[in-house]
Scaffold this motif. Structure first.
Motif, PDB file in Angstrom:
ATOM      1  N   ARG A 265      -8.871  -7.149  -1.140  1.00 46.78           N
ATOM      2  CA  ARG A 265      -9.743  -6.007  -1.088  1.00 46.78           C
ATOM      3  C   ARG A 265      -8.739  -4.992  -0.150  1.00 46.78           C
ATOM      4  O   ARG A 265      -8.890  -3.632  -0.556  1.00 46.78           O
ATOM      5  N   TYR A 266      -7.788  -5.304   0.728  1.00 42.09           N
ATOM      6  CA  TYR A 266      -6.910  -4.137   1.161  1.00 42.09           C
ATOM      7  C   TYR A 266      -6.060  -3.492   0.489  1.00 42.09           C
ATOM      8  O   TYR A 266      -5.950  -2.234   0.801  1.00 42.09           O
ATOM      9  N   VAL A 267      -5.753  -4.157  -0.914  1.00 37.88           N
ATOM     10  CA  VAL A 267      -4.894  -3.166  -1.574  1.00 37.88           C
ATOM     11  C   VAL A 267      -5.615  -2.931  -2.822  1.00 37.88           C
ATOM     12  O   VAL A 267      -4.830  -2.131  -3.872  1.00 37.88           O
ATOM     13  N   SER A 268      -6.766  -3.222  -3.303  1.00 37.59           N
ATOM     14  CA  SER A 268      -7.276  -3.136  -4.629  1.00 37.59           C
ATOM     15  C   SER A 268      -8.348  -2.004  -4.736  1.00 37.59           C
ATOM     16  O   SER A 268      -9.078  -1.778  -3.714  1.00 37.59           O
ATOM     17  N   ASP A 269      -8.119  -1.363  -5.940  1.00 43.30           N
ATOM     18  CA  ASP A 269      -9.353  -0.416  -6.105  1.00 43.30           C
ATOM     19  C   ASP A 269     -10.617  -0.836  -6.982  1.00 43.30           C
ATOM     20  O   ASP A 269     -11.691  -0.670  -6.426  1.00 43.30           O
TER      21      ASP A 269
ATOM     22  N   ALA B  84      -7.330  -9.771   1.847  1.00 39.77           N
ATOM     23  CA  ALA B  84      -6.097  -9.275   1.541  1.00 39.77           C
ATOM     24  C   ALA B  84      -6.073  -8.695   0.150  1.00 39.77           C
ATOM     25  O   ALA B  84      -5.701  -7.470  -0.177  1.00 39.77           O
TER      26      ALA B  84
ATOM     27  N   GLN C 255       2.409   1.649  -3.543  1.00 43.13           N
ATOM     28  CA  GLN C 255       1.195   2.296  -4.479  1.00 43.13           C
ATOM     29  C   GLN C 255       1.167   3.805  -4.409  1.00 43.13           C
ATOM     30  O   GLN C 255       1.158   4.589  -5.208  1.00 43.13           O
TER      31      GLN C 255
ATOM     32  N   GLU D  37     -15.379  -1.069  -3.128  1.00 42.75           N
ATOM     33  CA  GLU D  37     -16.203  -1.050  -2.105  1.00 42.75           C
ATOM     34  C   GLU D  37     -17.458  -1.341  -2.224  1.00 42.75           C
ATOM     35  O   GLU D  37     -18.322  -1.938  -1.738  1.00 42.75           O
TER      36      GLU D  37
ATOM     37  N   ARG E  21       0.854  -1.201   0.015  1.00 37.15           N
ATOM     38  CA  ARG E  21      -0.075  -0.091  -0.066  1.00 37.15           C
ATOM     39  C   ARG E  21       0.867   1.258  -0.060  1.00 37.15           C
ATOM     40  O   ARG E  21       0.433   2.114  -0.425  1.00 37.15           O
TER      41      ARG E  21
END
Lengths: 335, 329
Positions: free
Chosen positions: A223-227, A221, A205, A244, A202
């Motif tokens: 979700r934690y780093v993805s748009d 995991a 990025q 989201e 993160r």
């Protein structure tokens, strides 16, 4: 260099990949389609998360993006250049611009080379830096991934799993790539170390303006780093959209089932209602039917006639799902 | 309260001898009651799997039980002869492993392997054992039990093999099931089916389950009570609700906050615990988590190594969070 901002950095158009099954004789060798008609775009500066269970084709998608596998059908475009028909030699000048990190850090690092030599290797190969300049850049990269400069003299076996994965990330960053493809980068790590690597990603990025494709089976995991997220099942993308909205209101029963099955440390969610799939992935779904229909508690007769084509999700910006039925009256199938 | 099914007291496990000796478990005490799911949670190298192996005396040759006792049904398993222990294995205590491929015999059909234990421990005839095996396989959610029994392990998927393993493990009606990472190699949708099935079996038969896992999420969804292990020690033990909503130990809290939750949006940053689990921890004095602990040198629990009671039934070696405003998760 970054002239056309609207053009996707990486794009798959209708990609399918067929493999031979191992074993059997050559006359009657059977094949299976690991990836079926997958179209995906990765825009500059975003992270696309690809999530799905084992055998869904997510790693094959990563390998097709990297030019490691040639698609059987469809096209792969990198920054406006079609790359799926290029020879390895013709691809070489583009290579520095997209790099990959694998799940198994131990087997992707040559055990006979020091960490410093491993990180400097791509710089030497592509003629970017050598000698003192390469050493200086290696030290800077180690710092970027949170390892001490002295680590350059160590060998991979002297490192912990988390440290090795950081070395792999440093090596992938050595050529200043525009796109980083990470295939299950934290799956082999202990949870406390997973958190270190996810936080590092993160930070990278934000700091390096990286475009990433993050492949994983752990929804948390990813979700934690993805748009944006693409959910894969049996070789197809079954749902895609902004992270989201997709996790808040899954439009495909498979997405909902994955979300419901992902264990949560929140005790209050212990007895939440869950959409539970029956049985195991169905290798030969009825022809012309939704590939989830035999496992899906919401499926009705109409699902036998719907194919797996992605359709826009009504009232949701930028979202598509392959379920014709939708999640309406879903309460009946959720216990 | 009646006596627990399994009662481990002060268990010490040592690997190797002399100067090379390493402690894998030190002073582990825990109990599993009838019909209860006790989850032993920890990262790799925490000592959770060796503790489970020690119960069935299945430690690898370098490993030895060097102290403590393991009582099952009133008998000390450490003192039993191999023959007496054989009676306990299978009919008294059954175990399932993460790596099912190594636990099934590749050259025997599923049916043959399933009936072997029942014929031996329950004295069933070949036909009766086969009928019971088919019944058990159906209960684990396999559609074609009869067909599955004719197959060899390599012809089954991972999820199917794990169902077979569980059916086999419960076939002799064990009082205690030890499940060591039973779903770690499986996809989450299959994991959900398997865990539901294990809970159902517990409800139906009243067997106790010792569930070993690294996944605090799985613990939160399955366990009745939880024991957290770190560096060869049990560091906190409590009923699931208490442990997960009011964790007292800094490590338990860190473990919970280092796992990304798919329901939580990106806003909350994961807590990353610096460093990794120490490999040789026999010589550590005081709190074994101290070198990685976010609370640093001023922590009053740093030098201590005894259990204190945070609330009834809830014991911990570190009480940093007890009674603090930020106690609740």
């Amino acid at each position: 260099m970054r002239c056309d901002v609207d053009r996707p950095l990486m794009e798959l158009r209708g990609v399918s990949k067929r493999f031979r099954r191992s074993g059997g004789n050559s006359l009657f060798q059977s094949t299976f389609e690991a990836v079926r008609d997958v179209s995906l775009t990765v825009r500059r500066g975003e992270t696309l998360g690809i999530v799905g269970e084992s055998g869904c084709g997510k790693s094959t998608v990563a390998r097709v993006m990297m030019g490691i596998e040639r698609p059987t059908r469809g096209e792969v475009w990198f920054d406006g250049v079609r790359i799926d028909r290029l020879s390895q030699r013709a691809l070489r000048p583009l290579r520095p611009r997209f790099q990959m990190v694998f799940q198994d850090s131990a087997s992707s690092l040559n055990p006979r080379k020091t960490v410093g030599a491993l990180i400097a290797a791509p710089m030497r190969f592509h003629g970017v830096a050598r000698g003192a300049a390469a050493r200086e850049r290696t030290a800077a990269l180690l710092d970027t991934v949170g390892l001490p400069a002295a680590m350059a003299l160590r060998y991979p076996h002297e490192l912990s799993g988390g440290q090795r994965q950081r070395v792999c990330i440093a090596r992938a960053l050595a050529l200043n790539p525009e796109l980083l493809v990470l295939d299950e980068p934290v799956s082999a790590l202990d949870v406390s170390v997973q958190a270190q690597v996810l936080n590092l990603l993160r930070d990278l990025q934000a700091k390096l303006d990286l475009t990433c494709v993050f492949i994983g089976h752990g929804l948390g995991a990813v979700r934690y780093v993805s748009d944006r997220i693409a959910v894969m099942y049996m070789g197809r993308v079954v749902e895609t959209g902004p992270a989201e909205a997709l996790f808040a209101r899954p439009a495909h029963p498979y997405t909902r089932a994955l979300l419901d099955a992902a264990p949560s440390a929140d005790y209050a969610l212990r007895d939440r209602p869950r959409l539970t799939l029956a049985g195991e992935p169905d290798e030969t779904p009825p022809p012309g039917a939704c590939s989830l229909c035999r496992r899906c508690p919401l499926a009705d007769d109409a699902c036998l006639r719907h194919d797996d084509a992605l359709r826009p999700v009504p009232g949701e910006e930028g979202r598509q799902a392959a379920c014709a039925r939708g999640m309406k009256d879903a309460a009946s199938g959720i216990e | 309260m009646s006596q627990p099914l399994l009662d481990i007291r002060g268990l010490e496990i040592t690997f190797g001898r002399g100067d090379g000796a390493m402690t894998a478990a030190s002073g582990v005490s825990l109990a599993v009651n009838e019909g209860e799911i006790l989850s032993l949670v920890g990262e790799s190298g925490s000592g959770k799997s060796v503790t489970a192996l020690a119960v069935l005396r299945l430690l690898p040759p370098q490993g030895r039980i060097t102290g403590g006792e393991i009582r099952f049904g009133g008998r000390d398993l450490c003192a039993l002869s191999e023959e007496a222990l054989d009676e306990v294995r299978g009919a008294g205590i059954a175990m399932i492993f993460q790596d099912v491929m190594y636990s099934l015999n590749p050259v025997l059909t599923i049916g043959r392997q399933m009936t072997e234990g029942m014929r031996r421990h329950l004295g069933l005839s070949r036909a009766d054992a086969a009928a019971r095996a088919a019944q058990l396989l159906t209960r684990t959610g396999l559609r074609d039990a009869a067909g599955t029994m004719k197959k060899y392990p390599h012809q089954l998927s991972g999820g199917m093999r794990q169902r077979v393993m569980i059916a086999m493990a419960v076939s002799c009606g064990p009082k205690l099931l030890i499940a060591d990472e039973p779903t770690t190699a499986l996809d989450v949708t299959i994991q959900l089916q398997i865990m539901r099935m294990l809970k159902q079996l517990r409800d139906d038969t009243g067997m106790g389950i010792l569930l070993i896992t690294h996944d605090i999420g799985l613990v939160a969804e399955t366990a009745d009570r939880v024991a957290v292990m770190y560096a060869g020690q049990c560091v906190e033990q409590a009923p699931a609700e208490a442990l997960l909503t009011r964790p007292a130990h800094a490590y338990t809290r860190a473990l919970m906050r280092s796992v990304p939750d798919a329901r939580d949006h990106r806003a909350t940053r994961l807590l990353s615990i610096p460093g990794s689990v120490p490999e040789d921890y026999g010589q550590l004095a005081g709190c074994r988590f101290a070198p990685r602990c976010p609370h640093g040198p001023e922590c009053p629990w740093r030098e201590r190594d005894e259990f204190i009671q945070a609330e009834p039934g809830h014991i911990t070696r570190c009480a940093w969070y007890v009674g603090r405003a930020d106690h609740a998760v």
